[in-house]
Design an enzyme around this catalytic site. Structure first.
Site, PDB file in Angstrom:
ATOM      1  N   CYS A 229      45.365  46.162  47.089  1.00  0.00           N
ATOM      2  CA  CYS A 229      45.687  47.224  46.126  1.00  0.00           C
ATOM      3  C   CYS A 229      44.932  48.506  46.476  1.00  0.00           C
ATOM      4  CB  CYS A 229      45.396  46.781  44.698  1.00  0.00           C
ATOM      5  SG  CYS A 229      43.714  46.231  44.459  1.00  0.00           S
TER       6      CYS A 229
ATOM      7  N   TYR B 289      40.626  34.811  45.981  1.00  0.00           N
ATOM      8  CA  TYR B 289      40.832  35.720  44.845  1.00  0.00           C
ATOM      9  C   TYR B 289      42.121  35.295  44.132  1.00  0.00           C
ATOM     10  CZ  TYR B 289      37.655  38.355  47.859  1.00  0.00           C
ATOM     11  OH  TYR B 289      36.620  38.733  48.679  1.00  0.00           O
TER      12      TYR B 289
HETATM   13  C1  LIG Z   1      44.128  41.308  42.507  1.00  0.00           C
HETATM   14  S1  LIG Z   1      43.688  39.902  41.552  1.00  0.00           S
HETATM   15  C2  LIG Z   1      44.636  38.659  42.358  1.00  0.00           C
HETATM   16  C3  LIG Z   1      45.087  37.548  41.461  1.00  0.00           C
HETATM   17  C4  LIG Z   1      46.107  36.569  42.026  1.00  0.00           C
HETATM   18  N1  LIG Z   1      46.164  36.477  43.448  1.00  0.00           N
HETATM   19  C5  LIG Z   1      47.486  36.853  41.456  1.00  0.00           C
HETATM   20  O1  LIG Z   1      48.399  37.277  42.186  1.00  0.00           O
HETATM   21  O2  LIG Z   1      47.669  36.664  40.234  1.00  0.00           O
HETATM   22  C6  LIG Z   1      42.051  39.632  42.148  1.00  0.00           C
HETATM   23  C7  LIG Z   1      41.351  38.429  41.560  1.00  0.00           C
HETATM   24  O3  LIG Z   1      40.086  38.273  42.224  1.00  0.00           O
HETATM   25  C8  LIG Z   1      39.119  37.844  41.300  1.00  0.00           C
HETATM   26  N2  LIG Z   1      37.813  38.205  41.900  1.00  0.00           N
HETATM   27  C9  LIG Z   1      37.214  39.407  41.925  1.00  0.00           C
HETATM   28  N3  LIG Z   1      36.076  39.356  42.634  1.00  0.00           N
HETATM   29  C10 LIG Z   1      35.956  38.074  43.088  1.00  0.00           C
HETATM   30  C11 LIG Z   1      35.009  37.400  43.884  1.00  0.00           C
HETATM   31  N4  LIG Z   1      33.947  38.029  44.365  1.00  0.00           N
HETATM   32  N5  LIG Z   1      35.197  36.103  44.156  1.00  0.00           N
HETATM   33  C12 LIG Z   1      36.289  35.449  43.661  1.00  0.00           C
HETATM   34  N6  LIG Z   1      37.233  36.036  42.896  1.00  0.00           N
HETATM   35  C13 LIG Z   1      37.077  37.336  42.607  1.00  0.00           C
HETATM   36  C14 LIG Z   1      39.500  38.569  40.026  1.00  0.00           C
HETATM   37  O4  LIG Z   1      38.974  37.903  38.907  1.00  0.00           O
HETATM   38  C15 LIG Z   1      41.035  38.528  40.075  1.00  0.00           C
HETATM   39  O5  LIG Z   1      41.510  37.369  39.449  1.00  0.00           O
END
Ligand SMILES: C[S@@+](CC[C@H](N)C(=O)[O-])C[C@H]1O[C@@H](n2cnc3c(N)ncnc32)[C@H](O)[C@@H]1O
Length: 468
Positions: free
Chosen positions: A407, A307
């Site tokens: 979160c 993610y």
């Molecule tokens: C809480 S953010 C974390 C972003 C990063 N770690 C940061 O600190 O900037 C969660 C991320 O997970 C991605 N995401 C959501 N569902 C996902 C999935 N099933 N597989 C991969 N990425 C996913 C979202 O697009 C988002 O960018």
């Protein structure tokens, strides 16, 4: 107890949404904007089985922790839930929320660390996002009332620094003085739809989302902004669609560079109008610093960043490890991550995959572990937590260390229970187990207050594998 009853009660507890809890007439009652120990008069709004939802009518005996909220639209706009509590109490509420979720959901009795406070209690948000609407012939700029599309008009939001008030005032004046049309949700007509601002170290990216990029007299807005700011970009985003998605595909920069250059932890990158960024910059730095130190990376360790968003954390990890793999579902974010790897000379060490973590992470974890590499897994999922396929693979391959940024205390508790072994999925249900030995040791579990005044709480957890 029935709807519209008035009751007097003493608040016993605070729930995960920041709301007060008390028991009355055999029912568990929820009432927002109160504090533990307060004697209140409440009106029953809805009764559903043994649960009742109430509204506070009078605080008969206030708590010593009660403070005057700074915001005139607190309780109306839906953004903040606990502005009526002093900051010490807010931190206690958040720590208790995490601790209670771990105990109730996963039977994990761990002494949660003190919440790392935000440096600023107000004025910490680096992103402002406001709808602009024409409602019954009146232009309104503000927040949507919770659960509706009615606008709660604002001149300022104290969660943002002073620039927010100035920009809101400039945009309002510009609309009025130049008779700029604004979007009407009923007729689906009108030009201006949203104001979105990002700020990094005093540099501002100001974006007006509109149904067309042609906005009359836009130079007059630039002139107004120049009276107050010397480091800003003004961007127009064209979004002709009638959906809840804010941005359309076309961005036109009418003033400035349209980007902000950032450098942190030795990684340089650019922020655009659309880039994902944690909203509390100072606290994000504290969090990333701790993630990096918990990972204990070296030239022999590979790190998998699940993610991974636009890859900033992946790049920071890659600089300190043998290799870092990022996995992210949004293609634009993966493109940014690849760009970031190139501009920072990390192409050989930072590999970003585009796709669902549920599909990609299991084989990646398996590959790294089967090659005998010391493997650290970083997980920073959205609110729903980590997919079960990933947890199953963790239980098979047992990465040496897991650093989990969460979160949502509820999904964190479930995922920790499944990883540690106090919970198990069976026939689509989650059941309790009573293992003698847990699969991982919790070596760090501390909430970080990323969002003062709101119920939201971020937690950072480190797990070390026992059986490798
Ligand atoms: C809480 S953010 C974390 C972003 C990063 N770690 C940061 O600190 O900037 C969660 C991320 O997970 C991605 N995401 C959501 N569902 C996902 C999935 N099933 N597989 C991969 N990425 C996913 C979202 O697009 C988002 O960018």
């Amino acid at each position: 107890m029935k709807k519209n009853d008035y009751i007097t009660a003493i608040i016993e507890n605070i729930g995960a949404n920041g709301e007060g809890i008390f028991h009355f007439d055999g029912a568990t009652c929820f009432v927002p904007f109160v504090l533990i120990g307060e004697k209140i008069k409440a009106k029953v709004l809805k009764v559903k089985g043994s649960i009742a939802f109430c509204k506070v009518i009078e605080i008969i005996e206030p708590s010593n922790s009660r403070v005057m909220p700074k915001c005139p639209v607190f309780t109306k706009c839906g953004g903040c839930n606990i502005q009526h509590a002093d900051y010490k109490t807010q931190l206690e509420i958040k720590k208790e929320t995490v601790s209670t979720c771990l105990k109730k959901i996963a039977r994990i009795d761990y002494r949660v660390g003190e919440v790392v406070p935000s440096e600023k209690e107000y004025g910490y948000r680096n992103k402002l996002q406001l709808p602009i609407r024409l409602e019954k012939g009146v232009v309104k700029l503000g927040f949507f009332r919770e659960g509706s599309h009615d606008i709660i008009e604002i001149d300022d939001c104290p969660l943002h620094p002073d620039w927010a008030k100035t920009i809101i005032s400039c945009v309002k004046e510009f609309i009025k003085e130049n008779d700029i049309s604004c979007y009407d949700e009923n007729t689906k007509k009108g030009l201006l739809k949203h104001l979105v601002v990002r700020e990094v170290d005093g540099s501002l990216l100001i974006t007006l989302v509109a149904s067309s990029v042609k906005i009359n007299a836009i130079n007059r807005l630039i002139d107004k902004l120049l009276l107050y700011f010397n480091d800003f970009s003004l961007i127009i985003n064209e979004n002709p669609k009638h959906t809840n998605v804010i941005f359309g595909d076309k961005f036109v920069t009418v003033y400035g560079s349209g980007k902000i250059s950032v450098s942190e932890f030795g990684v340089s990158y650019e922020i655009g109008a659309e880039s994902f960024m944690q909203v509390n910059s100072k606290q994000k730095k504290n969090l990333y610093k701790k993630v990096l130190s918990l990972c204990e990376l070296d030239d022999n360790t590979v790190v998998i960043d699940g993610y991974s968003g636009a890859g900033v954390l992946t790049a920071i990890l890659a600089k300190n490890a043998k290799k870092a793999y990022g996995v992210e579902i949004i293609q634009e974010a993966v493109d940014s991550a690849n760009n970031l790897a190139k501009t920072n000379g990390l192409e050989d060490k930072m590999i970003s995959y585009s796709g669902d973590c549920a599909e990609i992470l299991p084989s990646l974890i398996e590959k790294c572990k089967s090659e005998g590499q010391k493997t650290v897994l970083v997980l920073d999922p959205p609110r729903k937590g980590v997919d079960e396929k990933i947890i199953n693979q963790i239980l098979i391959s047992k990465p040496d260390k897991i650093v989990y940024v969460s979160c949502s205390p509820q999904s964190l508790a479930r995922d920790l229970g499944l990883i540690l072994g106090t919970l198990k999925r069976e026939n689509n249900a989650i059941i309790n187990l009573y293992p003698d030995v847990l699969n991982y040791d919790i070596t760090y579990l501390t909430p970080y207050d990323m969002f003062p005044q709101s119920k939201h709480v971020e937690s950072l957890v480190c797990l070390e594998c026992k059986t490798n």
